[in-house]
Write an enzyme that holds these catalytic residues in place. Structure first.
Site, PDB file in Angstrom:
ATOM      1  N   LYS A  22       5.283  71.288  78.548  1.00 45.68           N
ATOM      2  CA  LYS A  22       4.516  72.531  78.383  1.00 45.68           C
ATOM      3  C   LYS A  22       5.450  73.730  78.535  1.00 45.68           C
ATOM      4  CE  LYS A  22       2.153  74.257  81.994  1.00 45.68           C
ATOM      5  NZ  LYS A  22       2.477  75.645  82.352  1.00 45.68           N
ATOM      6  N   ASN A  23       6.317  73.678  79.546  1.00 43.64           N
ATOM      7  CA  ASN A  23       7.115  74.856  79.871  1.00 43.64           C
ATOM      8  C   ASN A  23       8.337  75.034  78.985  1.00 43.64           C
ATOM      9  OD1 ASN A  23       5.197  75.407  81.747  1.00 43.64           O
ATOM     10  ND2 ASN A  23       6.421  74.804  83.522  1.00 43.64           N
ATOM     11  N   ARG A  93      -0.285  83.385  81.887  1.00 46.43           N
ATOM     12  CA  ARG A  93       0.829  84.258  82.275  1.00 46.43           C
ATOM     13  C   ARG A  93       2.029  84.112  81.346  1.00 46.43           C
ATOM     14  NH1 ARG A  93       4.050  84.023  84.982  1.00 46.43           N
ATOM     15  NH2 ARG A  93       4.754  86.097  85.481  1.00 46.43           N
ATOM     16  N   CYS A 117      -2.058  85.098  90.254  1.00 51.15           N
ATOM     17  CA  CYS A 117      -2.830  83.879  89.980  1.00 51.15           C
ATOM     18  C   CYS A 117      -2.919  83.119  91.304  1.00 51.15           C
ATOM     19  CB  CYS A 117      -2.159  83.037  88.901  1.00 51.15           C
ATOM     20  SG  CYS A 117      -0.588  82.383  89.421  1.00 51.15           S
ATOM     21  N   ARG A 122       2.723  87.383  90.615  1.00 54.68           N
ATOM     22  CA  ARG A 122       3.662  86.932  89.586  1.00 54.68           C
ATOM     23  C   ARG A 122       4.351  88.164  88.988  1.00 54.68           C
ATOM     24  NH1 ARG A 122       2.099  81.761  87.982  1.00 54.68           N
ATOM     25  NH2 ARG A 122       4.135  81.554  87.021  1.00 54.68           N
ATOM     26  N   ASP A 308       6.716  72.889  90.986  1.00 54.72           N
ATOM     27  CA  ASP A 308       5.568  72.373  90.228  1.00 54.72           C
ATOM     28  C   ASP A 308       5.187  70.952  90.612  1.00 54.72           C
ATOM     29  OD1 ASP A 308       6.379  74.095  87.100  1.00 54.72           O
ATOM     30  OD2 ASP A 308       5.532  74.774  88.997  1.00 54.72           O
ATOM     31  N   ARG A 400      -5.000  72.827  81.180  1.00 58.00           N
ATOM     32  CA  ARG A 400      -3.984  73.766  80.713  1.00 58.00           C
ATOM     33  C   ARG A 400      -2.632  73.083  80.566  1.00 58.00           C
ATOM     34  NH1 ARG A 400      -3.347  79.030  84.003  1.00 58.00           N
ATOM     35  NH2 ARG A 400      -1.664  79.038  82.490  1.00 58.00           N
TER      36      ARG A 400
HETATM   37  C1  EPZ Z   1       7.915  79.222  85.325  1.00 53.15           C
HETATM   38  O1  EPZ Z   1       7.131  80.333  85.702  1.00 53.15           O
HETATM   39  C2  EPZ Z   1       6.935  78.072  85.059  1.00 53.15           C
HETATM   40  N1  EPZ Z   1       6.002  78.447  83.986  1.00 53.15           N
HETATM   41  C3  EPZ Z   1       6.146  77.774  86.339  1.00 53.15           C
HETATM   42  O2  EPZ Z   1       5.330  76.631  86.068  1.00 53.15           O
HETATM   43  C4  EPZ Z   1       7.144  77.404  87.448  1.00 53.15           C
HETATM   44  O3  EPZ Z   1       6.428  77.185  88.645  1.00 53.15           O
HETATM   45  C5  EPZ Z   1       8.143  78.559  87.638  1.00 53.15           C
HETATM   46  O4  EPZ Z   1       8.810  78.840  86.383  1.00 53.15           O
HETATM   47  C6  EPZ Z   1       9.216  78.227  88.673  1.00 53.15           C
HETATM   48  O5  EPZ Z   1       9.905  77.073  88.265  1.00 53.15           O
HETATM   49  C7  EPZ Z   1       6.427  78.372  82.705  1.00 53.15           C
HETATM   50  O6  EPZ Z   1       7.565  78.046  82.420  1.00 53.15           O
HETATM   51  C8  EPZ Z   1       5.407  78.683  81.650  1.00 53.15           C
HETATM   52  P1  EPZ Z   1       9.725  82.462  87.792  1.00 53.15           P
HETATM   53  P2  EPZ Z   1       7.846  81.800  85.826  1.00 53.15           P
HETATM   54  O7  EPZ Z   1       9.848  83.746  87.093  1.00 53.15           O
HETATM   55  O8  EPZ Z   1       8.981  81.893  84.894  1.00 53.15           O
HETATM   56  C9  EPZ Z   1       9.787  85.575  91.340  1.00 53.15           C
HETATM   57  C10 EPZ Z   1       3.361  75.389  85.967  1.00 53.15           C
HETATM   58  O9  EPZ Z   1       2.653  74.906  86.856  1.00 53.15           O
HETATM   59  N2  EPZ Z   1       9.939  86.568  90.277  1.00 53.15           N
HETATM   60  O10 EPZ Z   1      10.829  81.474  87.669  1.00 53.15           O
HETATM   61  O11 EPZ Z   1       6.770  82.809  85.724  1.00 53.15           O
HETATM   62  C11 EPZ Z   1       8.418  84.884  91.306  1.00 53.15           C
HETATM   63  O12 EPZ Z   1       7.471  85.651  92.033  1.00 53.15           O
HETATM   64  C12 EPZ Z   1       3.903  76.797  86.107  1.00 53.15           C
HETATM   65  O13 EPZ Z   1       3.682  74.790  84.899  1.00 53.15           O
HETATM   66  C13 EPZ Z   1      10.220  87.889  90.632  1.00 53.15           C
HETATM   67  O14 EPZ Z   1      10.327  88.234  91.797  1.00 53.15           O
HETATM   68  O15 EPZ Z   1       8.370  81.754  87.318  1.00 53.15           O
HETATM   69  C14 EPZ Z   1       8.717  83.557  91.951  1.00 53.15           C
HETATM   70  O16 EPZ Z   1       8.706  83.717  93.347  1.00 53.15           O
HETATM   71  C15 EPZ Z   1       3.409  77.477  87.381  1.00 53.15           C
HETATM   72  N3  EPZ Z   1      10.365  88.806  89.627  1.00 53.15           N
HETATM   73  C16 EPZ Z   1      10.143  83.235  91.510  1.00 53.15           C
HETATM   74  O17 EPZ Z   1      10.702  84.488  91.090  1.00 53.15           O
HETATM   75  C17 EPZ Z   1      10.256  88.466  88.297  1.00 53.15           C
HETATM   76  O18 EPZ Z   1      10.421  89.347  87.432  1.00 53.15           O
HETATM   77  C18 EPZ Z   1      10.238  82.266  90.360  1.00 53.15           C
HETATM   78  O19 EPZ Z   1       9.401  82.735  89.340  1.00 53.15           O
HETATM   79  C19 EPZ Z   1       9.978  87.119  87.977  1.00 53.15           C
HETATM   80  C20 EPZ Z   1       9.823  86.183  88.971  1.00 53.15           C
END
Ligand code: EPZ
Length: 422
Positions: A22-23, A93, A117, A122, A308, A400
């Site tokens: 998915k990701n 998202r 969420c 996020r 995840d 999803r």
């Molecule tokens: C991706 O989300 C995945 N989703 C998530 O999977 C996964 O949990 C996450 O990466 C971490 O591996 C998809 O790929 C569609 P991040 P993403 O930006 O990219 C902070 C699932 O269940 N952060 O890597 O949105 C954030 O708050 C989903 O399949 C900032 O501070 O996650 C978090 O603590 C859930 N500022 C950390 O970084 C930003 O601008 C990692 O978030 C962006 C993120």
């Protein structure tokens, strides 16, 4: 809303094929907006999020058609449609990853700021920092991110945040940089296999990306990208979920279409707990000792243990013989599954970003509520081994990100039915 009704006690046996990631699929579908021409994406899982992304690309002027089992063709056509609306973004998202492609190809975009969420806030500040470094002008207007740029110019960008790198932030900035003038360096880039898969697709389109899978990405901008064909990598999170299901039920399951090289932290941790994972022709066979060992685990960016799979591992450790500590370092609030597992007789206490789990002999079936994609999966796994019946409500969360999970589990002998709700 549909429910899953599960009668616990079956030991899972048989073979299951893991679907496409998915990701990987979501950012790769978004990246197709960068092309002059049609792309063909294969190995696409049948998921609610994929349908949502297909509709969003339609809103953005692309012709999207499913041309076979797991095969999509995407052709950008009307480049004037640049608004990703809130009612679409708030449901998914990952919609945020159209921002980079729209900015690079159309030099403007309006994308609703994604809300929080169930797993926590996020933010997208790192995405915006990266796009601004490439020359984008960014405003917030009525909850929408409005970006525009006369042109994008390569830059040196640090994308590290308080919780490490950002997966979709890396995707957005990498996609935008493919059409920038000059070279972009992204330091502290995400190393996830899904980022590598996206870079492979972009390079097939004519981009010039080096270092994918490492914390230092180099992107030499080009003038244009063409449509390409791409096969999505297997979903390492679905694979991990089924490995844990096999272990919890003390069954024996063969998983096909698995990239165990994408799952070293997961297989290492499961083996430590007492799960046997053996490579076989085109997949792995998973079974477990009756007695599972407790362990300590901390979620980290790739190649560390993935956030995840934290909820699913927590469900497994509810049955381990002793105390385990699970620390969530990516989304510290990602513990919505704990309250529901407690309803099933688990012994868990929260201490800040850590859940201390004391193993119990058995879980007991109960009505429980899904809250987010991976918490839902954890509750289904718990229901598989609980005594009696478990009803998991709000399973739209699980639809999803898991392709027909109840069908796959039933094929392994689980007693699980989807009951259509009101
Ligand atoms: C991706 O989300 C995945 N989703 C998530 O999977 C996964 O949990 C996450 O990466 C971490 O591996 C998809 O790929 C569609 P991040 P993403 O930006 O990219 C902070 C699932 O269940 N952060 O890597 O949105 C954030 O708050 C989903 O399949 C900032 O501070 O996650 C978090 O603590 C859930 N500022 C950390 O970084 C930003 O601008 C990692 O978030 C962006 C993120």
């Amino acid at each position: 809303m549909d429910q899953f009704v599960i009668k616990g006690g079956s030991r899972l046996r048989g073979e299951v094929r893991i679907s496409g990631a998915k990701n990987s699929t979501l950012p790769i579908m978004a990246a197709s907006l960068l092309a002059d021409g049609q792309s063909t994406i294969r190995g696409v899982p049948e998921l609610a999020d994929v349908r949502n992304m297909a509709e969003l690309l339609g809103d953005l002027g692309a012709a999207v058609s499913q041309t076979g089992d797991g095969q999509f063709q995407i052709r950008p056509e009307d480049e004037t449609a640049c608004h990703a609306r809130y009612d679409r973004v708030r449901k998914m998202r990952a919609s945020i990853c159209v921002l980079g492609p729209l900015l690079a190809k159309r030099k403007k975009a309006r994308v609703a700021m994604p809300g929080g969420c169930a797993i926590g806030s996020r933010p997208v500040n790192l995405h915006l920092r990266g796009l601004r470094a490439l020359g984008a002008e960014i405003d917030l207007d009525g909850g929408d991110i409005v970006v525009k740029a006369k042109k994008l110019t390569g830059a040196e960008i640090f994308l590290g945040g308080p919780f490490g790198s950002t997966v979709l932030g890396t995707a957005n900035v990498m996609m935008a940089a493919t059409l920038a003038e000059g070279t972009t360096v992204i330091e502290s880039a995400a190393c996830e296999p899904e980022i590598q898969d996206l870079a492979d697709y972009l390079n097939a389109m004519g981009a010039r990306i080096r270092g994918a899978g490492t914390p230092r990405l180099l992107i030499d901008g080009v003038d244009e990208l063409r449509g390409a064909e791409h096969q999505i990598i297997p979903d390492r999170i679905e694979a991990g979920t089924f490995m844990i299901a096999a272990a919890m039920s003390n069954g024996e399951v063969k998983l096909s279409n698995v990239r165990t090289d994408h799952m070293m932290a997961v297989t290492d941790k499961l083996r430590e707990i007492g799960v046997t994972i053996e490579a076989t022709d085109g997949g792995v066979v998973v079974c477990s000792a009756r007695r599972l060992e407790p362990t300590d685990v901390t979620t980290q960016p790739y190649p560390g243990f993935p956030t995840d799979l934290q909820a699913q591992l927590t469900a497994l450790l509810c049955l381990a013989d002793g105390n385990s500590a699970i620390t969530e370092k990516i989304f510290p609030d990602r513990f919505m599954h704990v309250a529901e597992l407690l309803r099933m007789g688990a012994n868990i206490r929260k201490e800040g970003p850590t859940a201390i789990v004391t193993g119990v002999k058995r879980l007991v079936g109960a009505p429980v509520m899904a809250s987010d994609l991976r918490a839902s999966a954890a509750l289904v796994l718990a229901g598989l081994i609980a005594r009696g019946a478990t009803a998991v409500s709000r399973v739209y969360h699980i639809d999803r990100g898991y392709e027909h999970i109840e069908v796959k589990l039933r094929s392994l002998g689980a007693d699980i039915q989807r009951v259509s709700g009101s």
